[in-house]
Design a protein around this motif. Structure first.
Motif, mmCIF file in Angstrom:
data_model
loop_
_atom_site.group_PDB
_atom_site.id
_atom_site.type_symbol
_atom_site.label_atom_id
_atom_site.label_comp_id
_atom_site.label_asym_id
_atom_site.label_seq_id
_atom_site.Cartn_x
_atom_site.Cartn_y
_atom_site.Cartn_z
ATOM 1 N N LYS A 46 0.838 -1.206 0.000
ATOM 2 C CA LYS A 46 0.000 0.000 0.000
ATOM 3 C C LYS A 46 0.875 1.259 0.000
ATOM 4 O O LYS A 46 0.607 2.220 -0.714
ATOM 5 C CB LYS A 46 -0.933 0.008 1.208
ATOM 6 N N ALA A 47 1.920 1.237 0.823
ATOM 7 C CA ALA A 47 2.836 2.379 0.873
ATOM 8 C C ALA A 47 3.558 2.555 -0.461
ATOM 9 O O ALA A 47 3.698 3.674 -0.955
ATOM 10 C CB ALA A 47 3.845 2.192 2.010
ATOM 11 N N LEU A 48 3.983 1.445 -1.068
ATOM 12 C CA LEU A 48 4.647 1.525 -2.373
ATOM 13 C C LEU A 48 3.699 2.064 -3.446
ATOM 14 O O LEU A 48 4.115 2.853 -4.306
ATOM 15 C CB LEU A 48 5.195 0.160 -2.787
ATOM 16 N N GLU A 49 2.442 1.670 -3.388
ATOM 17 C CA GLU A 49 1.457 2.209 -4.346
ATOM 18 C C GLU A 49 1.364 3.723 -4.218
ATOM 19 O O GLU A 49 1.288 4.432 -5.227
ATOM 20 C CB GLU A 49 0.082 1.574 -4.114
ATOM 21 N N ASN A 50 1.363 4.220 -2.984
ATOM 22 C CA ASN A 50 1.349 5.675 -2.775
ATOM 23 C C ASN A 50 2.594 6.318 -3.369
ATOM 24 O O ASN A 50 2.519 7.368 -4.017
ATOM 25 C CB ASN A 50 1.268 6.004 -1.283
ATOM 26 N N ILE A 51 3.727 5.700 -3.152
ATOM 27 C CA ILE A 51 4.990 6.238 -3.676
ATOM 28 C C ILE A 51 4.951 6.271 -5.199
ATOM 29 O O ILE A 51 5.354 7.260 -5.814
ATOM 30 C CB ILE A 51 6.185 5.405 -3.159
ATOM 31 N N TYR A 52 4.453 5.206 -5.817
ATOM 32 C CA TYR A 52 4.416 5.134 -7.282
ATOM 33 C C TYR A 52 3.547 6.234 -7.887
ATOM 34 O O TYR A 52 3.784 6.658 -9.021
ATOM 35 C CB TYR A 52 3.906 3.773 -7.754
ATOM 36 N N LYS A 53 2.549 6.705 -7.158
ATOM 37 C CA LYS A 53 1.681 7.772 -7.661
ATOM 38 C C LYS A 53 2.438 9.083 -7.844
ATOM 39 O O LYS A 53 2.044 9.916 -8.647
ATOM 40 C CB LYS A 53 0.501 8.000 -6.715
ATOM 41 N N TYR A 54 3.515 9.259 -7.078
ATOM 42 C CA TYR A 54 4.239 10.534 -7.078
ATOM 43 C C TYR A 54 5.667 10.438 -7.589
ATOM 44 O O TYR A 54 6.401 11.417 -7.539
ATOM 45 C CB TYR A 54 4.252 11.117 -5.654
ATOM 46 N N THR A 55 6.060 9.270 -8.050
ATOM 47 C CA THR A 55 7.431 9.099 -8.527
ATOM 48 C C THR A 55 7.446 8.386 -9.873
ATOM 49 O O THR A 55 6.488 7.715 -10.238
ATOM 50 C CB THR A 55 8.287 8.262 -7.545
ATOM 51 N N ASN A 56 8.561 8.529 -10.552
ATOM 52 C CA ASN A 56 8.830 7.767 -11.757
ATOM 53 C C ASN A 56 9.537 6.497 -11.284
ATOM 54 O O ASN A 56 10.564 6.586 -10.618
ATOM 55 C CB ASN A 56 9.730 8.588 -12.680
ATOM 56 N N GLN A 57 8.998 5.328 -11.625
ATOM 57 C CA GLN A 57 9.584 4.088 -11.110
ATOM 58 C C GLN A 57 11.052 3.930 -11.489
ATOM 59 O O GLN A 57 11.802 3.279 -10.777
ATOM 60 C CB GLN A 57 8.782 2.871 -11.588
ATOM 61 N N LYS A 58 11.479 4.520 -12.585
ATOM 62 C CA LYS A 58 12.885 4.414 -12.980
ATOM 63 C C LYS A 58 13.785 5.286 -12.117
ATOM 64 O O LYS A 58 14.975 5.032 -12.012
ATOM 65 C CB LYS A 58 13.053 4.791 -14.452
ATOM 66 N N ASP A 59 13.217 6.321 -11.509
ATOM 67 C CA ASP A 59 13.990 7.248 -10.682
ATOM 68 C C ASP A 59 13.419 7.351 -9.273
ATOM 69 O O ASP A 59 13.454 8.414 -8.658
ATOM 70 C CB ASP A 59 14.021 8.634 -11.319
ATOM 71 N N ILE A 60 12.901 6.257 -8.762
ATOM 72 C CA ILE A 60 12.221 6.275 -7.462
ATOM 73 C C ILE A 60 13.120 6.823 -6.360
ATOM 74 O O ILE A 60 12.669 7.590 -5.505
ATOM 75 C CB ILE A 60 11.668 4.874 -7.116
ATOM 76 N N LEU A 61 14.391 6.487 -6.374
ATOM 77 C CA LEU A 61 15.296 6.953 -5.321
ATOM 78 C C LEU A 61 15.526 8.456 -5.425
ATOM 79 O O LEU A 61 15.470 9.174 -4.419
ATOM 80 C CB LEU A 61 16.624 6.196 -5.380
ATOM 81 N N LYS A 62 15.803 8.944 -6.630
ATOM 82 C CA LYS A 62 16.006 10.386 -6.832
ATOM 83 C C LYS A 62 14.749 11.163 -6.469
ATOM 84 O O LYS A 62 14.820 12.199 -5.804
ATOM 85 C CB LYS A 62 16.363 10.684 -8.291
ATOM 86 N N ASP A 63 13.614 10.674 -6.946
ATOM 87 C CA ASP A 63 12.361 11.375 -6.683
ATOM 88 C C ASP A 63 12.067 11.434 -5.186
ATOM 89 O O ASP A 63 11.719 12.497 -4.661
ATOM 90 C CB ASP A 63 11.199 10.709 -7.422
ATOM 91 N N LEU A 64 12.206 10.327 -4.498
ATOM 92 C CA LEU A 64 11.966 10.318 -3.055
ATOM 93 C C LEU A 64 12.949 11.225 -2.322
ATOM 94 O O LEU A 64 12.586 11.905 -1.364
ATOM 95 C CB LEU A 64 12.056 8.896 -2.500
#
Length: 120
Positions: A46-64
């Motif tokens: 559920k938390a990852l789904e929230n993260i995916y809504k606001y990030t690009n999966q290829k740049d998840i670390l940079k975006d976060l």
């Protein structure tokens, strides 16, 4: 050591190759390793789904890394202990930023560091 090898062989003969057991890319594994502490996997998802809504999966670390601790805490709330986990995740992301979020670069640097530290 022989007992451990025997145990491994016994388990392997019963279960065979279990393959990749942790879902996701290496970048997602870094994030989910923090999120999974003291919670169940459904809450991590559920938390990852929230993260995916606001990030690009290829740049998840940079975006976060660009988010505030408060924003990260909001996104990971389903995983529980969200303020503590947001802080820990932000610390991990700050460390990874040293390597431009390049996991292979980090692994190479860590290998060199460990070799120089322990093989003197």
């Amino acid at each position: 050591m022989k007992e451990i090898k025997k145990l491994y062989d016994d388990l392997y003969s019963i279960y065979g190759d279990v393959g990749k057991w942790w879902p996701g890319t290496p970048e997602e594994i870094f994030v989910s390793a923090v999120l999974t502490q003291n919670t169940n996997w459904k809450n991590v998802e559920k938390a990852l789904e929230n993260i995916y809504k606001y990030t690009n999966q290829k740049d998840i670390l940079k975006d976060l890394h660009n988010f505030s601790i408060q924003k990260i805490a909001e996104l990971i709330k389903p995983a529980g202990f969200y303020n503590l986990k947001a802080e820990r995740l932000k610390n991990l992301l700050s460390f990874l930023s040293i390597f431009d979020f390049d996991i292979e670069k980090m692994k190479k640097w860590m290998r060199i560091f460990l070799e120089k530290s322990f093989l003197k």
